[in-house]
Design a protein around this motif. Structure first.
Motif, short mmCIF file in Angstrom:
data_model
loop_
_atom_site.label_atom_id
_atom_site.label_comp_id
_atom_site.label_asym_id
_atom_site.label_seq_id
_atom_site.Cartn_x
_atom_site.Cartn_y
_atom_site.Cartn_z
N ARG A 4 5.28 -22.41 -37.36
CA ARG A 4 4.07 -21.30 -36.82
C ARG A 4 5.88 -20.51 -36.46
O ARG A 4 7.19 -20.68 -36.44
CB ARG A 4 4.16 -21.89 -35.17
CG ARG A 4 3.00 -22.80 -35.03
CD ARG A 4 2.49 -23.41 -34.26
NE ARG A 4 3.35 -23.93 -33.56
CZ ARG A 4 3.50 -24.26 -32.26
NH1 ARG A 4 2.02 -24.66 -31.43
NH2 ARG A 4 4.61 -25.13 -31.73
N GLN A 5 5.42 -19.07 -36.99
CA GLN A 5 6.04 -17.75 -36.79
C GLN A 5 6.31 -16.88 -35.10
O GLN A 5 5.34 -17.11 -34.54
CB GLN A 5 6.17 -16.68 -37.68
CG GLN A 5 5.00 -17.36 -39.43
CD GLN A 5 6.42 -17.13 -40.01
OE1 GLN A 5 7.26 -16.30 -39.99
NE2 GLN A 5 6.93 -18.54 -40.85
N THR A 28 9.08 -21.08 -36.43
CA THR A 28 10.26 -19.97 -37.10
C THR A 28 10.61 -18.79 -36.66
O THR A 28 10.13 -18.11 -36.60
CB THR A 28 9.86 -19.94 -38.94
OG1 THR A 28 9.09 -21.06 -39.10
CG2 THR A 28 10.69 -19.68 -39.77
N ILE A 29 11.90 -18.59 -36.10
CA ILE A 29 12.22 -17.93 -35.55
C ILE A 29 12.54 -16.30 -36.62
O ILE A 29 13.51 -16.69 -37.26
CB ILE A 29 13.65 -18.04 -34.61
CG1 ILE A 29 13.29 -18.93 -33.37
CG2 ILE A 29 14.02 -16.35 -33.83
CD1 ILE A 29 14.43 -20.02 -32.82
N ARG A 30 11.87 -14.98 -36.57
CA ARG A 30 12.24 -13.83 -37.19
C ARG A 30 13.35 -13.07 -36.34
O ARG A 30 12.69 -12.38 -36.02
CB ARG A 30 11.42 -13.52 -37.65
CG ARG A 30 10.90 -14.50 -38.79
CD ARG A 30 8.80 -14.29 -39.41
NE ARG A 30 9.12 -12.91 -40.14
CZ ARG A 30 7.93 -12.26 -40.18
NH1 ARG A 30 6.96 -12.94 -40.14
NH2 ARG A 30 8.70 -11.01 -41.36
N PRO A 31 14.14 -13.21 -36.69
CA PRO A 31 14.63 -11.73 -35.56
C PRO A 31 14.98 -10.46 -36.24
O PRO A 31 14.71 -10.13 -37.23
CB PRO A 31 16.43 -12.14 -35.83
CG PRO A 31 16.15 -12.97 -37.54
CD PRO A 31 15.07 -13.78 -37.28
N ALA A 44 4.48 -6.03 -42.54
CA ALA A 44 4.05 -6.32 -44.30
C ALA A 44 3.85 -7.60 -43.16
O ALA A 44 3.30 -8.52 -44.18
CB ALA A 44 6.00 -6.58 -43.88
N HIS A 45 4.23 -8.63 -42.30
CA HIS A 45 3.85 -9.84 -42.30
C HIS A 45 3.47 -9.87 -40.92
O HIS A 45 4.54 -10.18 -40.18
CB HIS A 45 5.11 -11.04 -42.54
CG HIS A 45 4.76 -10.79 -43.85
ND1 HIS A 45 4.26 -11.14 -45.37
CD2 HIS A 45 6.44 -10.05 -44.30
CE1 HIS A 45 4.77 -11.38 -45.94
NE2 HIS A 45 6.15 -10.56 -46.01
N PRO A 46 2.20 -10.18 -40.05
CA PRO A 46 1.80 -9.90 -38.74
C PRO A 46 2.61 -11.49 -38.74
O PRO A 46 1.86 -12.12 -39.13
CB PRO A 46 -0.07 -9.79 -38.38
CG PRO A 46 0.32 -9.07 -40.19
CD PRO A 46 0.93 -9.54 -40.90
N VAL A 47 3.20 -11.37 -36.74
CA VAL A 47 3.17 -12.87 -36.45
C VAL A 47 2.06 -13.13 -35.58
O VAL A 47 1.89 -11.55 -34.52
CB VAL A 47 4.71 -12.42 -36.36
CG1 VAL A 47 5.43 -13.78 -35.34
CG2 VAL A 47 5.37 -12.62 -37.51
N PRO A 48 1.99 -13.88 -34.41
CA PRO A 48 1.08 -13.78 -33.89
C PRO A 48 1.83 -13.98 -32.67
O PRO A 48 1.44 -13.64 -31.04
CB PRO A 48 0.96 -15.62 -34.15
CG PRO A 48 1.57 -16.44 -34.92
CD PRO A 48 2.01 -15.29 -35.46
N THR A 73 -0.32 -8.61 -31.26
CA THR A 73 0.81 -10.20 -31.46
C THR A 73 0.79 -9.84 -29.79
O THR A 73 0.27 -9.22 -28.96
CB THR A 73 1.97 -9.74 -32.00
OG1 THR A 73 1.71 -9.17 -32.87
CG2 THR A 73 3.45 -10.38 -31.29
N ARG A 74 1.45 -11.76 -29.52
CA ARG A 74 1.03 -11.94 -27.96
C ARG A 74 2.56 -12.01 -27.79
O ARG A 74 3.71 -12.95 -28.33
CB ARG A 74 0.22 -12.85 -27.62
CG ARG A 74 -1.25 -13.51 -27.57
CD ARG A 74 -1.53 -13.01 -27.04
NE ARG A 74 -3.05 -13.60 -26.90
CZ ARG A 74 -4.11 -12.17 -27.58
NH1 ARG A 74 -3.73 -11.73 -28.41
NH2 ARG A 74 -5.10 -13.14 -27.93
N TRP A 75 3.36 -10.88 -26.59
CA TRP A 75 3.75 -11.22 -26.62
C TRP A 75 4.66 -11.49 -24.45
O TRP A 75 3.66 -11.68 -23.93
CB TRP A 75 4.52 -9.36 -25.98
CG TRP A 75 3.79 -8.66 -27.68
CD1 TRP A 75 3.68 -7.96 -27.85
CD2 TRP A 75 5.25 -8.35 -28.51
NE1 TRP A 75 3.23 -7.60 -28.89
CE2 TRP A 75 4.58 -7.58 -29.73
CE3 TRP A 75 6.35 -8.83 -29.47
CZ2 TRP A 75 5.24 -7.09 -30.83
CZ3 TRP A 75 7.59 -8.42 -29.81
CH2 TRP A 75 6.60 -7.15 -30.90
#
Length: 448
Positions: A4-5, A28-31, A44-48, A73-75
């Motif tokens: 998961r992103q 997968t952590i995307r900084p 470019a790529h929505p993250v949940p 996105t849930r923050w």
């Protein structure tokens, strides 16, 4: 197993990173180093699920804009103890975040929160589902008048298709907002929406900007670059003021619409691009075709689904709702003592002719909200003092002129199409004005 992103902005310090790696097992952590970088990543790529690290250096204004725009996105907020003492940080968390954690982070609790956030995000409708018309962004379609209600119905139908869209309307009527509503209500909503002002690009740069270029295509082209149309792949490209596009570029655009491929400047191979084209113009493109400034074949390629934006003077009953919406939108800018509009201000706004349409109303309300000195906005705060009687007189003169022009055309035996062309409006507008002034065509009178 597909990981998961998880987006994290900005990257945490070394101590928090170790705890985060333990808590975010399976992610997968995307900084992203700042809100601007996060915005580009999310477009470019929505993250949940996303993590926001709030410390004393956090730019709460930029973060507020980011979280507001990417509300799907849930923050989760990771807050330094000092940050929670800051009113702006507390408001950011309260407005946009599902949960927050104070640092140092409890890995077990954070793991549970991330799992809960990911589960909540999974309850959202898939990005490809077309929302109902009522779910389109309300602020883009404020009002209850018949013209705007009809536009909502048309937008819902147009959004469900995937054909090119042509939007016509006077400057300031909200053509880009309508284009965004079409995109957001379509199956391409998860893809990018790329607006392009065709009149603002220098003629010498149009091809490179729209279609990109290869390395060495011209002096200074040290590397290949994708154009704006290519960057909208999977989404929609909005070509505003398409009538200003040079004729030679119109040929390239026509080829793209026919073949769904582009050639970068200096390139020799076709590149397939899946994008929906939404175009807009404040001038009638059929008239531009007659003048020879717009290609007829391109006009018919674009003129598949059409939308006509009603001017504000034709939906005056929407002015109070629009004014209140703009007043709320700029709550952060306005003076703290300003509470709303006086009756005189509302009457002046209703009487004004609004040559600049919704954009003019927005600018006048925003300026008045900042500059007003009393509790209520007065006509002079809007720049409409002393204009009430002249505006009413002007409105009456316009009503009479509209009626005389249509009656004269129809009385001379001209068709609706002929009358519309002479007046520089669409057939739909002529029919609307006939209904407004209770004008019956002579042919129907003879039948009666």
């Amino acid at each position: 197993m597909l990981l998961r992103q998880l987006l994290c902005i900005p990257p945490p310090d070394a101590n928090t990173t170790a705890v985060l790696a333990t808590a975010a097992t399976g992610f997968t952590i995307r900084p992203a180093h700042d809100p601007a970088a996060a915005h580009m990543l999310l477009r470019a790529h929505p993250v949940p699920v996303g993590l926001v690290v709030l410390d004393g250096a956090a730019d709460t204004g930029a973060l507020d804009r980011l979280l507001r725009e990417h509300s799907r996105t849930r923050w989760i907020a990771l807050c330094a103890a000092a940050a929670l003492g800051d009113a702006a940080c507390r408001k950011l968390v309260a407005d946009h975040c599902l949960d927050f954690h104070t640092m140092p982070v409890d890995a077990v609790r954070l793991r549970q929160t991330l799992g809960h956030a990911y589960g909540m995000a999974g309850l959202d409708p898939p990005p490809g589902e077309v929302p109902h018309a009522a779910e389109l962004h309300a602020s883009r379609l404020t009002g209850s008048s018949e013209p705007i209600s009809r536009l909502r119905r048309q937008l819902h139908k147009v959004a469900a298709a995937d054909a090119p869209v042509l939007i016509w309307g006077e400057s300031g009527t909200g053509k880009e907002l309508a284009a965004r509503a079409v995109h957001e209500g379509s199956a391409r909503a998860a893809g990018p929406f790329v607006p392009i002002n065709c009149g603002a690009i220098p003629a010498s740069l149009v091809q490179s900007e729209l279609f990109g270029h290869e390395r060495g295509a011209f002096s200074g082209a040290g590397r290949a670059r994708a154009g704006l149309i290519e960057s909208a792949a999977g989404g929609s490209v909005f070509l505003d003021e398409i009538g200003d596009l040079p004729l030679d570029m119109q040929v390239n655009l026509l080829r793209f619409l026919q073949e769904k491929t582009i050639y970068r400047l200096g390139g020799t191979r076709p590149l397939p691009v899946d994008v929906r084209v939404i175009a807009a113009s404040h001038v009638r493109l059929d008239d531009a075709v007659a003048r020879g400034t717009f290609r007829e074949d391109l006009y018919y390629r674009l003129n598949v689904l059409t939308l006509e934006m009603p001017p504000l003077r034709e939906r005056r009953e929407d002015v109070p709702a629009l004014a209140e919406t703009f007043f709320r939108d700029h709550a952060r800018e306005r003076s703290a003592h300003v509470r709303g509009f006086s009756r005189g201000a509302m009457e002046a706004m209703h009487a004004h002719h609004w040559p600049g349409n919704v954009r003019e109303l927005h600018n006048r309300v925003r300026r008045a909200a900042v500059m007003a000195e009393g509790r209520l906005i007065m006509p002079h705060d809007l720049g409409l003092d002393g204009a009430l009687v002249p505006a009413l007189a002007l409105h009456g003169a316009r009503v009479q002129a509209e009626r005389r022009a249509i009656e004269a055309g129809l009385g001379a035996g001209k068709s609706i199409t002929h009358v519309a062309r002479e007046l520089g409006v669409s057939r739909m507008t002529v029919y609307r004005l006939m209904a407004k002034h209770s004008i019956v065509p002579p042919a129907r009178k003879r039948e009666a």
